[in-house]
Scaffold this motif. Structure first.
Motif, short mmCIF file in Angstrom:
data_model
loop_
_atom_site.label_atom_id
_atom_site.label_comp_id
_atom_site.label_asym_id
_atom_site.label_seq_id
_atom_site.Cartn_x
_atom_site.Cartn_y
_atom_site.Cartn_z
N GLU A 82 0.83 -1.21 0.00
CA GLU A 82 0.00 0.00 0.00
C GLU A 82 0.86 1.26 0.00
OE1 GLU A 82 -2.46 -0.52 3.42
OE2 GLU A 82 -3.92 -1.78 2.38
N LYS A 83 1.91 1.26 0.81
CA LYS A 83 2.77 2.44 0.89
C LYS A 83 3.47 2.72 -0.42
CE LYS A 83 6.89 4.34 3.08
NZ LYS A 83 7.96 4.18 4.09
N TRP A 84 4.02 1.66 -1.04
CA TRP A 84 4.83 1.85 -2.24
C TRP A 84 4.02 1.65 -3.52
CZ3 TRP A 84 9.41 4.04 -1.50
CH2 TRP A 84 9.97 3.95 -0.22
N LYS A 85 2.67 1.53 -3.35
CA LYS A 85 1.77 1.38 -4.50
C LYS A 85 2.24 0.26 -5.43
CE LYS A 85 0.18 6.19 -4.42
NZ LYS A 85 0.72 6.44 -3.08
N SER A 86 2.45 -0.90 -4.84
CA SER A 86 2.95 -2.06 -5.57
C SER A 86 2.08 -3.28 -5.28
CB SER A 86 4.40 -2.34 -5.18
OG SER A 86 4.49 -2.58 -3.78
N GLU A 87 2.30 -4.31 -6.06
CA GLU A 87 1.62 -5.59 -5.87
C GLU A 87 2.69 -6.68 -5.91
OE1 GLU A 87 -2.68 -5.18 -7.89
OE2 GLU A 87 -1.04 -4.59 -9.22
N ASN A 88 3.48 -6.71 -4.87
CA ASN A 88 4.67 -7.55 -4.83
C ASN A 88 4.53 -8.70 -3.85
OD1 ASN A 88 5.81 -5.68 -6.57
ND2 ASN A 88 6.96 -4.63 -4.96
N VAL A 89 5.06 -9.84 -4.24
CA VAL A 89 5.28 -10.93 -3.30
C VAL A 89 6.79 -11.02 -3.08
CG1 VAL A 89 5.26 -12.65 -5.19
CG2 VAL A 89 4.98 -13.40 -2.82
N ARG A 90 7.19 -11.11 -1.82
CA ARG A 90 8.61 -11.22 -1.48
C ARG A 90 8.99 -12.69 -1.32
NH1 ARG A 90 9.62 -6.73 3.34
NH2 ARG A 90 8.85 -4.90 2.19
N PHE A 91 10.24 -13.00 -1.62
CA PHE A 91 10.78 -14.29 -1.19
C PHE A 91 11.91 -14.03 -0.20
CE2 PHE A 91 13.35 -13.40 -4.98
CZ PHE A 91 14.63 -13.76 -4.59
N LEU A 106 11.48 -23.76 -6.37
CA LEU A 106 11.18 -22.95 -5.20
C LEU A 106 10.60 -21.59 -5.60
CD1 LEU A 106 14.38 -23.79 -3.13
CD2 LEU A 106 12.04 -24.32 -2.41
N ILE A 107 11.28 -20.92 -6.53
CA ILE A 107 10.82 -19.60 -6.98
C ILE A 107 9.44 -19.72 -7.62
CG2 ILE A 107 11.22 -17.81 -8.71
CD1 ILE A 107 12.90 -17.37 -6.26
N ASP A 108 9.24 -20.74 -8.45
CA ASP A 108 7.95 -20.92 -9.12
C ASP A 108 6.82 -21.11 -8.11
OD1 ASP A 108 9.16 -20.66 -11.56
OD2 ASP A 108 9.11 -22.80 -12.07
N LYS A 109 7.11 -21.80 -7.01
CA LYS A 109 6.08 -22.03 -6.01
C LYS A 109 5.65 -20.73 -5.35
CE LYS A 109 3.41 -24.90 -3.84
NZ LYS A 109 2.42 -25.72 -4.58
N VAL A 110 6.61 -19.90 -4.99
CA VAL A 110 6.26 -18.61 -4.37
C VAL A 110 5.57 -17.71 -5.39
CG1 VAL A 110 7.21 -16.50 -3.36
CG2 VAL A 110 8.01 -18.72 -2.57
N ALA A 111 6.03 -17.76 -6.64
CA ALA A 111 5.39 -16.97 -7.69
C ALA A 111 3.92 -17.39 -7.86
CB ALA A 111 6.15 -17.13 -9.00
N GLU A 112 3.68 -18.69 -7.87
CA GLU A 112 2.31 -19.19 -7.98
C GLU A 112 1.47 -18.75 -6.78
OE1 GLU A 112 0.01 -23.53 -8.11
OE2 GLU A 112 2.12 -23.41 -7.59
N TRP A 113 2.04 -18.89 -5.59
CA TRP A 113 1.36 -18.47 -4.35
C TRP A 113 1.02 -16.98 -4.40
CZ3 TRP A 113 3.22 -15.47 -0.03
CH2 TRP A 113 2.47 -15.60 1.14
N GLY A 114 1.94 -16.17 -4.92
CA GLY A 114 1.69 -14.73 -5.03
C GLY A 114 0.63 -14.40 -6.07
N ARG A 115 0.68 -15.08 -7.22
CA ARG A 115 -0.31 -14.82 -8.27
C ARG A 115 -1.73 -15.15 -7.79
NH1 ARG A 115 3.72 -16.59 -12.12
NH2 ARG A 115 3.09 -18.74 -11.71
N GLN A 116 -1.84 -16.19 -6.99
CA GLN A 116 -3.16 -16.57 -6.46
C GLN A 116 -3.77 -15.48 -5.61
OE1 GLN A 116 -2.28 -20.22 -4.40
NE2 GLN A 116 -2.35 -21.48 -6.26
#
Length: 377
Positions: A82-91, A106-116
């Protein structure tokens, strides 16, 4: 060869594998400094699906042939987005054997989790909070790590680039030899700040940190001073209380100069301690049965020859007045008395020119470059 399975950490078995997968990755590595196992467990359990603080955290473990071969944590920090006006998932806490397929899974799993959850970009390694370890090491793999920074093998950044990640920001650490006397420039500026600006350095005791309220005052200052810094979001009151109780109690208060103005307002703080790296390696991630002894020994009785300057913060309206000279004027004689030969900062953003130029009178070396990587989902 069996396929790679990525499993959520939901029970004791997965938590055990999440923690101990690093044992094989860093076996025989003399530069690696392990985390305290109790800290890892506490952080993950405290933040998993912590909706009150608007932070979602999910750790994963990678298995091949039923053996753990990697780990990663996915983080969605709603307040930061919200502060940085972003839609980011961190790893975060990413570790993997020397195998690109494991890293990609590993990266793909977090990416999938974030996209959901509607995220548009993945970036990291970043922490659950901005006082956690951040930035993947990309240079100086031969140098000993520290308790407050990430160490990783040299193949990690190569695999990040192979997966299409790009640099978002870099940090560097500043290493300086401790002079026998305070450089004249720092003496002049600190004298001006005392006489013309009305600033002074104070030292507090443990009771001042807790019942006296200085712990909260320090972290309120950190929240204010770090607002413009990449990715930063303020700590909540509960998070502040946790950091005060857990970490400030360990700090030798002689190594924590606090700067106050004529109204006794806290306008600056530096938090330093003797290097804990060798003690942490001896403890092997455990306080019990003997890990506590190694840590207490280096804190109280037999210090190593270098200091770690963990945090430095100055209130925004006092920045640019040479306030940092007061830290150096206070700390250099104490460092000499404690037998410290050199000191190293925590990670500093490479584009923070004001912060980096203040070290010039000490002839700094810039070491241990580390990077936050990013990629669109």
């Amino acid at each position: 060869m069996e396929k790679i399975n990525i499993v959520k950490v939901v029970g004791r078995r997965q938590m055990h594998d999440f923690i101990h997968v690093v044992d094989q990755i860093y076996q025989g590595c003399e530069q690696y400094v392990p985390d305290l196992i109790s800290d890892v467990k506490e952080v993950l359990r405290a933040h998993q699906d912590d909706r009150q603080n608007a932070i979602r955290v999910q750790p994963f473990v990678a298995y091949r042939d039923r053996q753990p071969v990697g780990r990663i944590v996915g983080i969605i920090n709603k307040r930061a987005n919200e502060k940085w006006k972003s839609e980011n998932v961190r790893f975060s806490m990413i570790e993997f054997i020397d195998d690109l397929d494991v890293a990609k899974a590993l990266i793909d799993k977090v990416a999938e989790w974030g996209r959901q959850q509607g995220m548009k970009k993945i970036h990291g390694p970043l922490g659950i909070t901005d006082f956690d370890k951040e930035g993947m090491l990309v240079e100086d793999f031969h140098l000993l790590g520290s308790m407050n920074t990430i160490y990783n093998p040299a193949y990690y950044p190569k695999y990040m680039e192979a997966m299409g990640f790009e640099k978002e920001v870099d940090w560097v650490q500043v290493r300086v030899d401790i002079p026998e006397t305070v450089p004249p420039k720092y003496q002049r500026v600190s004298q001006y700040d005392r006489e013309q600006v009305g600033l002074r350095v104070i030292k507090v005791k443990d009771k001042d940190i807790t019942t006296g309220g200085y712990g909260r005052r320090i972290f309120n200052l950190l929240n204010e001073a770090y607002q413009p810094i990449f990715g930063f979001t303020s700590l909540s009151e509960d998070q502040v209380d946790g950091y005060v109780k857990k970490y400030l109690a360990l700090v030798d208060k002689q190594l924590m100069p606090i700067i106050v103005n004529e109204k006794d307002e806290v306008v600056g703080v530096a938090i330093c301690m003797g290097c804990m790296s060798k003690a942490m390696r001896k403890a092997k991630g455990r306080l019990w049965p003997f890990g506590w002894y190694h840590l207490l020994k280096v804190l109280k009785w037999k210090r190593d020859d270098n200091a770690e300057m963990l945090l430095i913060a100055v209130r925004p309206d006092y920045q640019g007045l040479g306030v940092n000279a007061l830290f150096f004027d206070d700390l250099i004689p104490i460092f000499n008395r404690y037998g410290f030969k050199w000191a190293e900062t925590g990670p500093q953003l490479e584009n923070n020119v004001r912060e980096l130029t203040q070290w010039k009178p000490l002839h700094p070396q810039f070491v241990k470059r580390r990077r936050c990587y990013c990629k669109n989902l």
